[in-house]
Write a protein that holds these residues in place. Structure first.
Motif, short mmCIF file in Angstrom:
data_model
loop_
_atom_site.label_atom_id
_atom_site.label_comp_id
_atom_site.label_asym_id
_atom_site.label_seq_id
_atom_site.Cartn_x
_atom_site.Cartn_y
_atom_site.Cartn_z
N GLU A 194 0.82 -1.20 0.00
CA GLU A 194 0.00 0.00 0.00
C GLU A 194 0.86 1.26 0.00
N PRO A 195 0.43 2.30 -0.74
CA PRO A 195 1.20 3.54 -0.78
C PRO A 195 1.41 4.12 0.62
N GLU A 196 2.59 4.62 0.85
CA GLU A 196 2.92 5.21 2.14
C GLU A 196 2.31 6.59 2.27
N LYS A 197 1.70 6.88 3.40
CA LYS A 197 1.11 8.19 3.62
C LYS A 197 2.14 9.13 4.24
N ALA A 198 2.22 10.30 3.67
CA ALA A 198 3.20 11.26 4.17
C ALA A 198 2.68 11.94 5.43
N PRO A 199 3.53 12.09 6.46
CA PRO A 199 3.11 12.78 7.67
C PRO A 199 3.02 14.28 7.42
N GLY A 200 2.30 14.96 8.28
CA GLY A 200 2.26 16.42 8.18
C GLY A 200 1.18 16.91 7.23
N LYS A 201 1.49 17.94 6.50
CA LYS A 201 0.50 18.61 5.66
C LYS A 201 0.04 17.70 4.52
N ALA A 202 -1.26 17.90 4.16
CA ALA A 202 -1.81 17.13 3.06
C ALA A 202 -1.08 17.48 1.77
N GLY A 203 -0.86 16.47 0.95
CA GLY A 203 -0.19 16.70 -0.31
C GLY A 203 1.32 16.68 -0.23
N LYS A 204 1.87 16.51 0.96
CA LYS A 204 3.31 16.46 1.11
C LYS A 204 3.87 15.17 0.53
N VAL A 205 4.95 15.25 -0.22
CA VAL A 205 5.54 14.08 -0.84
C VAL A 205 6.21 13.20 0.22
N PRO A 206 5.93 11.89 0.23
CA PRO A 206 6.57 11.00 1.20
C PRO A 206 8.08 11.01 1.04
N ARG A 207 8.80 10.82 2.15
CA ARG A 207 10.26 10.77 2.09
C ARG A 207 10.75 9.50 1.43
N ARG A 208 9.91 8.47 1.44
CA ARG A 208 10.31 7.19 0.86
C ARG A 208 9.24 6.72 -0.12
N VAL A 209 9.69 6.08 -1.18
CA VAL A 209 8.76 5.49 -2.13
C VAL A 209 8.26 4.17 -1.55
N SER A 210 7.05 3.78 -1.88
CA SER A 210 6.48 2.53 -1.37
C SER A 210 6.63 1.41 -2.38
N GLY A 211 6.40 0.18 -1.92
CA GLY A 211 6.42 -0.95 -2.83
C GLY A 211 5.37 -0.83 -3.91
N ALA A 212 4.20 -0.28 -3.55
CA ALA A 212 3.14 -0.09 -4.54
C ALA A 212 3.56 0.88 -5.63
N GLN A 213 4.24 1.95 -5.24
CA GLN A 213 4.69 2.93 -6.22
C GLN A 213 5.78 2.37 -7.12
N LEU A 214 6.67 1.56 -6.55
CA LEU A 214 7.69 0.90 -7.35
C LEU A 214 7.05 -0.05 -8.36
N CYS A 215 6.02 -0.75 -7.94
CA CYS A 215 5.34 -1.68 -8.84
C CYS A 215 4.67 -0.94 -9.98
N GLU A 216 4.04 0.18 -9.68
CA GLU A 216 3.39 0.96 -10.74
C GLU A 216 4.41 1.46 -11.75
N ALA A 217 5.60 1.82 -11.29
CA ALA A 217 6.64 2.29 -12.20
C ALA A 217 7.19 1.14 -13.05
N LEU A 218 7.34 -0.03 -12.44
CA LEU A 218 7.93 -1.17 -13.13
C LEU A 218 6.96 -1.85 -14.08
N ASN A 219 5.71 -1.97 -13.69
CA ASN A 219 4.72 -2.73 -14.45
C ASN A 219 4.11 -1.87 -15.57
#
Length: 205
Positions: free
Chosen positions: A23-48
């Motif tokens: 599942e995509p990682e939720k960024a702490p703090g303000k809404a819309g803030k980019v997470p400090r780390r990419v998630s496995g789900a995001q890596l899969c979307e890029a690869l697939n």
């Protein structure tokens, strides 16, 4: 073992596998803030990607499975390093994409990897190409007598997360089901297309 009729259909007759898990990682703090780390789900979307089979040199093949997952490694002293990853499997090739959020620079790491590892630059960043092997695991259906050993040859490319090589990396690994050593040009072609689409990857000025 028997299988359903669908299991005997050609890959091209099956719908492409969709990413599962991680599942995509939720960024702490303000809404819309980019997470400090990419998630496995995001890596899969890029690869697939829809043209991945073409990049692999096997146009017409359809991904059988695709998935992403989180993960971490704990080092001495209790420090935890996050290692999200993704994997897409075709009939011919299997490809993985992972991220390592450590402070170890890629530059100069070829000497540590051995196996004919070569230092080079990819997409303007320090990188290392090296050979590896998958791990083969066999076990009985009742879970007893589990055994492991070397699998098929694999080719891996580790690329620094930034041009300065200040630490952390992305890694693309591929291997063939028939055990033939993967072509380094194929590995590079996949990496050069996939890595710039990973969230958080920015073009270096």
């Amino acid at each position: 073992m028997g299988g359903s009729p669908a299991a005997h259909r050609e890959d091209s007759d099956l719908p492409p596998a969709r990413c599962s898990g991680g599942e995509p990682e939720k960024a702490p703090g303000k809404a819309g803030k980019v997470p400090r780390r990419v998630s496995g789900a995001q890596l899969c979307e890029a690869l697939n990607r829809t043209d991945l089979a073409e990049l692999l040199g096997t146009p017409g093949e359809t991904a059988k499975t695709a998935g992403g997952s989180g993960g971490s490694v704990k080092f001495a002293g209790g420090k935890e390093v996050f290692t999200p990853s993704a994997r897409v499997e075709f009939g011919t090739y299997t490809v993985t994409l992972s991220a390592m959020y450590d402070r170890f620079p890629v530059a100069g790491s070829a000497a540590l990897l051995g196996n004919g590892a070569r230092q080079r630059a990819v997409l303007g960043r320090p990188a290392v190409v090296y050979s590896d092997r998958t791990i083969s695991i066999s076990f009985r259906l009742d879970g007893s007598d589990t055994d492991s050993g070397p699998g098929v040859p694999a080719r891996a490319l580790t690329v620094a997360r930034d041009a300065k090589g200040s630490g952390g990396s992305f890694e693309v690994v591929l291997w063939r089901a028939d055990g033939v050593v993967p072509d380094g040009a194929v590995l590079l072609r996949v990496a050069e297309k996939v890595l710039p689409t990973v969230p958080g990857w920015t073009a270096d000025r």
